[in-house]
Design a protein around this motif. Structure first.
Motif, PDB file in Angstrom:
ATOM      1  N   ASP A 177       3.585  22.005 -27.203  1.00  0.00           N
ATOM      2  CA  ASP A 177       3.052  23.212 -26.554  1.00  0.00           C
ATOM      3  C   ASP A 177       2.684  24.163 -27.683  1.00  0.00           C
ATOM      4  OD1 ASP A 177       2.518  25.479 -25.064  1.00  0.00           O
ATOM      5  OD2 ASP A 177       4.253  25.247 -23.753  1.00  0.00           O
ATOM      6  N   PHE A 178       1.413  24.560 -27.756  1.00  0.00           N
ATOM      7  CA  PHE A 178       0.936  25.218 -28.985  1.00  0.00           C
ATOM      8  C   PHE A 178      -0.215  26.169 -28.667  1.00  0.00           C
ATOM      9  CE2 PHE A 178      -2.766  22.383 -28.974  1.00  0.00           C
ATOM     10  CZ  PHE A 178      -2.278  21.286 -28.263  1.00  0.00           C
ATOM     11  N   GLY A 179      -0.397  27.129 -29.561  1.00  0.00           N
ATOM     12  CA  GLY A 179      -1.517  28.050 -29.384  1.00  0.00           C
ATOM     13  C   GLY A 179      -1.672  28.947 -30.586  1.00  0.00           C
ATOM     14  N   THR A 236      -1.698  25.751 -24.858  1.00  0.00           N
ATOM     15  CA  THR A 236      -2.012  24.383 -24.421  1.00  0.00           C
ATOM     16  C   THR A 236      -0.744  23.539 -24.500  1.00  0.00           C
ATOM     17  OG1 THR A 236      -4.182  24.599 -25.500  1.00  0.00           O
ATOM     18  CG2 THR A 236      -3.489  22.362 -24.899  1.00  0.00           C
ATOM     19  N   SER A 237      -0.534  22.661 -23.540  1.00  0.00           N
ATOM     20  CA  SER A 237       0.522  21.642 -23.675  1.00  0.00           C
ATOM     21  C   SER A 237      -0.090  20.272 -23.473  1.00  0.00           C
ATOM     22  CB  SER A 237       1.622  21.794 -22.616  1.00  0.00           C
ATOM     23  OG  SER A 237       2.265  23.022 -22.715  1.00  0.00           O
ATOM     24  N   ARG A 238       0.394  19.342 -24.286  1.00  0.00           N
ATOM     25  CA  ARG A 238       0.069  17.936 -24.102  1.00  0.00           C
ATOM     26  C   ARG A 238       1.334  17.127 -24.336  1.00  0.00           C
ATOM     27  NH1 ARG A 238      -3.708  19.755 -21.979  1.00  0.00           N
ATOM     28  NH2 ARG A 238      -5.912  19.379 -22.390  1.00  0.00           N
ATOM     29  N   THR A 239       1.406  15.965 -23.695  1.00  0.00           N
ATOM     30  CA  THR A 239       2.551  15.074 -23.885  1.00  0.00           C
ATOM     31  C   THR A 239       2.037  13.753 -24.446  1.00  0.00           C
ATOM     32  OG1 THR A 239       3.674  16.138 -22.031  1.00  0.00           O
ATOM     33  CG2 THR A 239       4.506  13.979 -22.740  1.00  0.00           C
ATOM     34  N   TYR A 294      10.775  17.331 -15.495  1.00  0.00           N
ATOM     35  CA  TYR A 294      11.816  17.249 -16.527  1.00  0.00           C
ATOM     36  C   TYR A 294      13.037  16.568 -15.921  1.00  0.00           C
ATOM     37  CZ  TYR A 294       8.653  20.961 -17.987  1.00  0.00           C
ATOM     38  OH  TYR A 294       7.526  21.691 -18.292  1.00  0.00           O
ATOM     39  N   ILE A 295      13.301  15.341 -16.328  1.00  0.00           N
ATOM     40  CA  ILE A 295      14.419  14.585 -15.756  1.00  0.00           C
ATOM     41  C   ILE A 295      15.557  14.590 -16.776  1.00  0.00           C
ATOM     42  CG2 ILE A 295      15.106  12.399 -14.703  1.00  0.00           C
ATOM     43  CD1 ILE A 295      12.094  11.758 -14.415  1.00  0.00           C
ATOM     44  N   PRO A 296      16.646  15.326 -16.473  1.00  0.00           N
ATOM     45  CA  PRO A 296      17.716  15.459 -17.463  1.00  0.00           C
ATOM     46  C   PRO A 296      18.203  14.109 -17.973  1.00  0.00           C
ATOM     47  CG  PRO A 296      18.095  16.944 -15.625  1.00  0.00           C
ATOM     48  CD  PRO A 296      16.929  16.068 -15.242  1.00  0.00           C
ATOM     49  N   LYS A 297      18.449  14.073 -19.287  1.00  0.00           N
ATOM     50  CA  LYS A 297      18.938  12.883 -20.012  1.00  0.00           C
ATOM     51  C   LYS A 297      17.879  11.778 -20.126  1.00  0.00           C
ATOM     52  CE  LYS A 297      23.241  14.585 -19.716  1.00  0.00           C
ATOM     53  NZ  LYS A 297      23.174  15.889 -20.388  1.00  0.00           N
ATOM     54  N   VAL A 298      16.724  11.961 -19.504  1.00  0.00           N
ATOM     55  CA  VAL A 298      15.690  10.921 -19.541  1.00  0.00           C
ATOM     56  C   VAL A 298      14.485  11.400 -20.360  1.00  0.00           C
ATOM     57  CG1 VAL A 298      14.132   9.484 -18.178  1.00  0.00           C
ATOM     58  CG2 VAL A 298      16.458   9.927 -17.355  1.00  0.00           C
ATOM     59  N   GLY A 299      13.774  12.379 -19.836  1.00  0.00           N
ATOM     60  CA  GLY A 299      12.601  12.853 -20.564  1.00  0.00           C
ATOM     61  C   GLY A 299      11.772  13.822 -19.737  1.00  0.00           C
ATOM     62  N   GLY A 300      10.744  14.337 -20.353  1.00  0.00           N
ATOM     63  CA  GLY A 300       9.914  15.328 -19.675  1.00  0.00           C
ATOM     64  C   GLY A 300       8.444  15.187 -20.037  1.00  0.00           C
ATOM     65  N   VAL A 301       7.604  15.688 -19.139  1.00  0.00           N
ATOM     66  CA  VAL A 301       6.147  15.684 -19.334  1.00  0.00           C
ATOM     67  C   VAL A 301       5.610  17.037 -18.868  1.00  0.00           C
ATOM     68  CG1 VAL A 301       3.956  14.704 -18.539  1.00  0.00           C
ATOM     69  CG2 VAL A 301       5.898  13.176 -18.994  1.00  0.00           C
ATOM     70  N   ARG A 302       4.749  17.661 -19.672  1.00  0.00           N
ATOM     71  CA  ARG A 302       4.011  18.857 -19.219  1.00  0.00           C
ATOM     72  C   ARG A 302       2.586  18.730 -19.732  1.00  0.00           C
ATOM     73  NH1 ARG A 302       7.108  22.445 -20.867  1.00  0.00           N
ATOM     74  NH2 ARG A 302       6.231  23.157 -22.848  1.00  0.00           N
TER      75      ARG A 302
END
Ligand code: GLY
Ligand code: MN
Ligand code: MN
Length: 359
Positions: free
Chosen positions: A218-220, A230-233, A326-334
């Protein structure tokens, strides 16, 4: 930019609401009204606007030259060495009695000093409200900022490597954001990998990303005082099936909200469009924040795209659309883009690709 016109609109507001004047201490609003650069960490600075439309920017000797060179539409008043700001404001304000102030931007200590000099009334977020509708020149600055961050992202992906640390990845991106014209970062760059990707504001760490993990970036940057966001995964190695599915759901939710965004829809309704997609796939409880927010001089400003905003979007609003899972202990996407609301719909200002990228 027409600073005189902006100050004129504040003066009209003051007259309509029975104020003699106002003290503006939100540095972002001072910039909006005068083009005077932000002076962070400097207590000795405020803008006084009278109901007649006269604007006086009160600064210390430290900021005087830059304020004179850069500001437009306001007289620059230099305080004497050691003179308290509120003393000078009292002189600048002449006989004014009922004076508005920005309660989010005055410390308790300053409030105590000011209220000995004025009959103070909170003015709330009147100027922030004006900032929500961008004019063409503001849009151009936002697009310049986005151009720099888009190009930086494109250059960065070819240098990302399975097994590099979050800090290494962030430094690569930040280097390119500067090289592409970013005059400052709009906020601290976020790089969060694997289980850390569930921290929506995760600061980069020494953790190495690999094994198919999703990594949220996540950057700008700022360009002429205006922000991009902007965010990218990206996946570091071949992703597992569940994270591929999560990526596709987030992208579907984001595209649905972008298609629905237009003048007249409320922030709450638009948030509901993205949320319905994620809920429909059974991941609703993992979408832990609102769908978006306004962006301009501040990276977070009005209008909000969340369940609390019952106000309608209007042409000229610039908002992010940034659903996440955002799935705790698993991972996240935005995935996050910035759009500008137009009469008939919206225009996506972010150009960087959104297909699934595996590094
Ligand atoms: N960059 C923080 C956010 O997207 O809200
Ligand atoms: Mn962001
Ligand atoms: Mn954002």
């Amino acid at each position: 930019m027409n600073f005189k016109r902006r100050i004129g609109r504040v003066a009209e507001y003051l007259v309509e609401n029975g104020f003699d004047g106002m003290i503006c201490t939100n540095p972002e609003s001072v910039f909006y009204l005068t083009n005077a650069p932000f002076v962070t960490g400097s207590a000795g600075k405020a803008l006084y606007i009278s109901k007649d439309g006269k604007a006086s920017l009160v600064v210390s000797s430290l900021d005087f030259e830059e304020a004179c060179d850069r500001s437009e539409g306001a007289e620059i008043v230099k305080m004497d060495m050691g003179e308290p700001l509120f003393e000078r404001l009292r002189k600048v304000a002449g006989g004014a009695e009922k004076v508005g102030f920005e309660d989010d931007f005055v410390t308790v200590r300053s409030y105590g000093a000011l209220k000995k000099k004025f009959s103070l009334t909170e003015i709330g977020t009147a100027i922030e409200k004006m900032r929500e509708v961008k004019d063409p020149e503001e849009l151009e600055r936002i697009e310049t900022a986005l151009g720099a961050s888009d190009r930086a992202a494109a250059k960065t992906i070819s240098n990302l490597r399975d097994g590099m640390t979050e800090i290494e990845a962030a430094s690569e991106l930040e280097y390119h954001m500067r090289r592409e014209g970013g005059e400052a970062l709009a906020f601290e760059t976020i790089v969060a990998s694997g289980p850390r990707a569930v921290y929506p504001h995760g600061m980069p760490s020494k953790r190495r990303a690999s094994g198919g993990e999703a990594v949220v970036f996540d950057f700008g940057v700022k360009a002429s005082g205006y922000c991009s966001d902007t965010s990218r995964t990206f996946f570091f190695g071949q992703p597992r099936d569940e994270m591929v599915k999560v990526y596709d759901i987030v992208l579907e939710a984001q595209n649905a909200a972008i298609s629905a965004a237009r003048a007249g829809i409320t922030g709450k309704e638009l948030d509901g469009v993205a949320r319905a997609v994620i809920e429909g796939h059974g991941y609703g409880k993992f979408f832990v924040h609102g769908t978006g927010h306004g962006v301009g001089i501040a990276v977070h400003e009005g209008p909000s795209v969340n369940s609390r905003n019952e106000g309608q979007l209007v042409p000229g609003n610039v908002v992010t659309i940034e659903p996440g899972i955002y799935i705790p202990k698993v991972g996240g996407v935005r995935i996050e883009d910035m759009i500008v609301i137009t009469e008939g719909g919206n225009r996506n200002l972010t150009r960087f690709r959104k297909d699934r990228i595996v590094v």
